[in-house]
Scaffold this motif. Structure first.
Motif, PDB file in Angstrom:
ATOM      1  N   LYS A 129       0.830  -1.206   0.000  1.00 55.43           N
ATOM      2  CA  LYS A 129       0.000   0.000   0.000  1.00 55.43           C
ATOM      3  C   LYS A 129       0.863   1.253   0.000  1.00 55.43           C
ATOM      4  CE  LYS A 129      -2.357   1.185   3.743  1.00 55.43           C
ATOM      5  NZ  LYS A 129      -3.417   1.292   4.770  1.00 55.43           N
ATOM      6  N   ASN A 130       1.939   1.239   0.807  1.00 56.55           N
ATOM      7  CA  ASN A 130       2.823   2.407   0.859  1.00 56.55           C
ATOM      8  C   ASN A 130       3.483   2.659  -0.493  1.00 56.55           C
ATOM      9  OD1 ASN A 130       4.133   4.391   2.866  1.00 56.55           O
ATOM     10  ND2 ASN A 130       5.904   3.524   1.829  1.00 56.55           N
ATOM     11  N   LYS A 131       3.906   1.571  -1.158  1.00 57.36           N
ATOM     12  CA  LYS A 131       4.532   1.711  -2.481  1.00 57.36           C
ATOM     13  C   LYS A 131       3.534   2.230  -3.506  1.00 57.36           C
ATOM     14  CE  LYS A 131       7.975   1.146  -5.382  1.00 57.36           C
ATOM     15  NZ  LYS A 131       7.353   1.625  -6.602  1.00 57.36           N
ATOM     16  N   GLU A 191      -4.085   8.720   5.457  1.00 56.53           N
ATOM     17  CA  GLU A 191      -3.190   7.612   5.156  1.00 56.53           C
ATOM     18  C   GLU A 191      -1.758   8.097   5.302  1.00 56.53           C
ATOM     19  OE1 GLU A 191      -3.553   4.510   4.614  1.00 56.53           O
ATOM     20  OE2 GLU A 191      -5.674   4.218   4.117  1.00 56.53           O
ATOM     21  N   ASN A 192      -0.918   7.289   5.965  1.00 51.89           N
ATOM     22  CA  ASN A 192       0.504   7.632   6.071  1.00 51.89           C
ATOM     23  C   ASN A 192       1.250   7.137   4.835  1.00 51.89           C
ATOM     24  OD1 ASN A 192       0.220   8.713   8.646  1.00 51.89           O
ATOM     25  ND2 ASN A 192       0.508   6.727   9.626  1.00 51.89           N
ATOM     26  N   ILE A 193       2.198   7.954   4.362  1.00 50.17           N
ATOM     27  CA  ILE A 193       3.067   7.554   3.249  1.00 50.17           C
ATOM     28  C   ILE A 193       4.505   7.784   3.709  1.00 50.17           C
ATOM     29  CG2 ILE A 193       3.638   7.870   0.819  1.00 50.17           C
ATOM     30  CD1 ILE A 193       0.910   9.127   0.392  1.00 50.17           C
ATOM     31  N   TYR A 194       5.271   6.688   3.822  1.00 53.61           N
ATOM     32  CA  TYR A 194       6.665   6.788   4.243  1.00 53.61           C
ATOM     33  C   TYR A 194       7.532   7.072   3.020  1.00 53.61           C
ATOM     34  CZ  TYR A 194       5.049   4.757   8.610  1.00 53.61           C
ATOM     35  OH  TYR A 194       4.393   4.528   9.789  1.00 53.61           O
ATOM     36  N   GLN A 229       3.014   5.864  -2.790  1.00 51.00           N
ATOM     37  CA  GLN A 229       4.227   6.589  -3.203  1.00 51.00           C
ATOM     38  C   GLN A 229       4.230   6.832  -4.703  1.00 51.00           C
ATOM     39  OE1 GLN A 229       8.150   5.231  -2.331  1.00 51.00           O
ATOM     40  NE2 GLN A 229       7.865   5.254  -0.118  1.00 51.00           N
TER      41      GLN A 229
END
Length: 785
Positions: free
Chosen positions: A389-391, A469-472, A394
């Protein structure tokens, strides 16, 4: 009997896994080829940007040198001593000599000046500060300047300065030449060429060459060069002195440069069988081109290494894929095989009257086993869901991924994204403060855990009022994607988020001992605008340099920035440099404060550009100090030499520059003290060697050193505690005593050898120094013998 196709099923699974492995390998090869081309292009662009920046600094240093020389020329021309040397017809050597010494003293403080000529062809008189002699045009050692003066016209001024090699009259051989840039300032061009009058300034070419050598050191690779050519294709500066005035016009890439219309650019060329990237920058005054030659070998090696590594990685993946395809096909087939065997046994047992089986109970067990296996599989997928999900987010944020509405709906459901990506959204960008210290203090695992902790704390506060939503992201970046109400007021949102972020900042500081700054984007209407919004928010976050750590930047803050470019505060910068030259730290810091205040409210780019230009002026002006080995080893040099963009706040820049100012003044004072000690030592040596000359005095010594006798006398007395005349007398009297003790010379002979005369003054000094008269001293000497 009922299931004879067990082996074909295993083969089917193996083929499926093999097909998947080959497909993935081909995709990796395709993506690697694309990345290779992109990396090569990016490397080339980076080389061009770096070289253009270095060449621009070289061009600026040349303009700065030209500006300094122009000011020096004005000083020389306006000096009455120059007028005496040029126009005095009496040939009074006392008058001319005095004028020459004063002219020489004007040029002495300027290290970049090689020599100054005053030429009057009508009077047939030439004076050179290099030798301190007067010449006629027939016996002058620099015949080339006479020819130039006779041919100079109004169009010649566009070609100033003129790169030349001039004879060195003080060299041991006539073949030794000095590389200079010559400025000719004629006193009118209307006169006959054989009767012209002019002042000529020769500037050391080594000043620019040293600067180029310093900048060239920043370029990686021994085959990389920076050269400077004039409008005719002649090399006017090079890191190698032997290339000075070497004609490069026959080189194809030089011909391309001379024919180019653009002021700067780059292209590929081949030299001696090697590929080079040529980058160039032009200047109008002087009309020169600054060229950087970068061998492809200096950066293509890295690209080729990546290509080779990718090839072997793909082969490894393919080999491992084939191996694991076999293993995984067997693993995937095991549950199916077991189910088939179980059913076969059950069907067989139904025909066995001794072991009756309940069909419903059997099916329940089979399906329970299948559900258990399915749950294990889902748990494994769930563990991988968060990074997937993060990818995905991104890629959406960075503009790498584009999806249509149907694909968006499917991805949101699969990845568990609960935001309405088609509705109003806002980005909240978090940046860690003191990131360099953060990198030094924690290892990679701890850094990730701390970023995760910051995200959880901020999430805890902000999620009370907003879906998110967090995005690293990489480096010091962390991003929150917020869903906002279509009816929500912009100012209300900013105020609410500011309150929540301040609470989160306090909590992060309290529990993690860290701080972060936040930047809020403008609202966007859908996910299609995320990339543009992220770029804009990232640019806005750069203003942390003004707002400071623990800040909260909003689009409202941007409206306070002046979009008009503020011109570089040159007067404040020059006042700063002058204050440093004079050793006035307080005035230098005050000028720097005025410099920064004049840039208040300007754009981030304008602020950094001005500070970088100031940094370059400092390096140019105090190059000898800043490039010294002692300074290079200091921590301050490491801070100053890094890119200015790495500073997070203006306070960091202030502290660094304040330390830099103090260090420059300290080194200048130390050098000044060393220089004074050297002068005192030379004076003492001169007195020891020339004490026999009864005319030796302060005036003669000051003339020898070309310094004011008042200044020299004060300098000597401060260092030794005695005046020059007192020291001369001490030396002479010591030698008088030695001759009295060790020779049978008469008093008159002794005094003659010691630069003294037989006067009452001598006898008074002798008695005062030794406590007895000269006669008594001789009597006591006779008694001792």
């Amino acid at each position: 009997m009922l299931f004879p196709l067990k082996s074909p099923r295993k083969t089917l699974f193996a083929k499926m896994m093999l097909t998947l492995t080959i497909t993935v390998t081909l995709l990796i090869l395709a993506l690697s080829s694309l990345l290779y081309r992109n990396f090569f292009t990016a490397s080339l662009d980076n080389i061009n940007r770096m070289n253009t920046s270095i060449l621009s600094q070289t061009s600026y240093s040349t303009k700065y040198m030209d500006s300094l020389v122009s000011k020096f020329i004005n000083t020389v021309i306006m000096s009455p001593y120059t007028s005496v040397l040029l126009n005095n017809t009496d040939n009074d050597m006392v008058t001319l000599g005095s004028a020459f010494r004063n002219l020489d003293s004007l040029s002495l403080p300027h290290d970049y000046v090689y020599s100054v000529y005053t030429i009057n062809l009508a009077l047939n008189r030439i004076v050179s500060t290099e030798t301190g002699n007067f010449y006629t045009k027939e016996d002058f050692y620099d015949q080339d300047i006479i020819s130039l003066l006779q041919t100079v016209n109004k169009d010649s001024f566009a070609e100033m300065p003129i790169a030349r090699k001039i004879p060195n009259p003080q060299a041991s051989t006539a073949s030794e030449l000095a590389n200079v840039y010559t400025y000719i300032v004629p006193d009118g061009l209307e006169t006959n060429s054989s009767s012209r009058i002019a002042t000529v300034i020769n500037i050391k070419a080594s000043v620019l060459r040293d600067m180029i050598a310093s900048l060239n050191a920043k370029m990686s690779g021994p085959r990389n060069e920076i050269i400077v050519i004039d409008s005719q294709g002649t090399i006017v500066n090079h890191t190698s002195e032997s290339m000075f005035l070497h004609s490069a016009k026959q080189e194809p890439y030089i011909q391309t440069l001379l024919a180019a219309d653009q002021e700067s650019g780059s292209f590929k060329t081949n030299l001696n069988g090697q590929d080079y990237q040529v980058t160039y920058v032009s200047s109008d005054k002087p009309n020169w081109k600054f060229i950087s030659l970068t061998s492809y070998a200096t950066f293509i090696g890295t690209v080729d290494t990546i290509k080779t590594s990718t090839f072997w990685i793909c082969l490894t993946i393919l080999g491992l894929g084939l191996f694991f395809s076999f293993i995984m096909s067997r693993s995937l087939y095991i549950p199916v095989g077991r189910l088939v065997e179980t059913v076969k046994e059950h069907l067989t047992s139904t025909h066995n009257k001794d072991h009756p089986t309940n069909d419903i109970f059997f099916l329940q067990n089979v399906f329970n086993d299948m559900i258990t296996k399915n749950n294990e599989w889902e748990n494994k997928q769930r563990e991988q869901l968060a990074p997937l999900k993060n990818k995905w987010l991104q890629d959406m944020l960075l503009g790498i991924r584009y999806v249509d509405q149907e694909a968006l709906r499917v991805s949101q459901k699969e990845l568990g994204i609960h935001l309405n990506l088609n509705g109003p959204l806002r980005l909240l960008l978090l940046r860690l403060d003191n990131y360099r210290d953060f990198l030094d203090s924690y290892n990679e695992k701890d850094r990730w855990l701390l970023k995760f902790g910051i995200a959880n704390i901020v999430n805890e506060f902000v999620s009370e009022e907003y879906k998110l939503e967090n995005i690293y992201l990489e480096n010091d970046h962390l991003l929150l994607l917020l869903e906002i109400s279509p009816l929500e007021n912009v100012e209300t949102t900013e105020g609410a988020l500011k309150r929540l972020i301040e609470l989160a900042q306090k909590a992060v500081n309290q529990y993690l001992k860290l701080s972060f700054s936040a930047t809020l984007s403008i609202p966007v209407n859908s996910y299609l605008q995320l990339y543009e919004s992220y770029s804009d928010t990232l640019a806005l976050s750069s203003y942390r340099i003004v707002a400071g750590h623990n800040s909260f930047l909003t689009p409202t803050f941007r409206s306070s920035i002046k979009e008009t470019v503020i011109s570089f505060p040159e007067s404040k910068a020059k006042l700063l440099l002058d204050s440093l030259k004079l050793g006035h730290l307080d005035k230098a810091e005050e000028a720097y404060s005025d410099f920064i205040n004049q840039l208040s409210g300007t754009t981030y780019e304008n602020l950094l550009s001005s500070i970088m230009q100031l940094s370059f002026m400092l390096k140019t002006t105090f190059n000898i100090i800043l490039e010294s080995d002692e300074f290079r080893k200091s921590e301050l040099f490491q801070i100053v030499s890094r890119n200015i963009e790495q500073f997070e706040t203006i306070e960091e820049i202030h502290e660094t520059y304040s330390s830099l100012f103090s260090e420059i003044i300290r080194v200048m004072e130390q050098n000044k003290h060393n220089k004074h000690n050297s002068i005192i030592s030379r004076i003492i040596k001169m007195i020891e060697e020339q004490y026999r000359d009864n005319n030796l005095n302060l005036r003669i010594i000051s003339d020898e050193f070309q310094m004011s006798n008042v200044y020299l006398g004060k300098l000597f007395k401060d260092a030794t505690g005695k005046s020059v005349s007192e020291y001369i007398t001490d030396v002479r009297m010591n030698h008088v005593k030695q001759l009295l003790d060790n020779s049978n010379l008469s008093t008159k002979q002794i005094l003659s050898q010691c630069g003294l005369e037989e006067t009452n003054y001598f006898y008074i000094i002798f008695k005062k120094r030794y406590g007895v008269t000269l006669s008594q001293y001789k009597i006591e000497k006779t008694k001792r013998e």
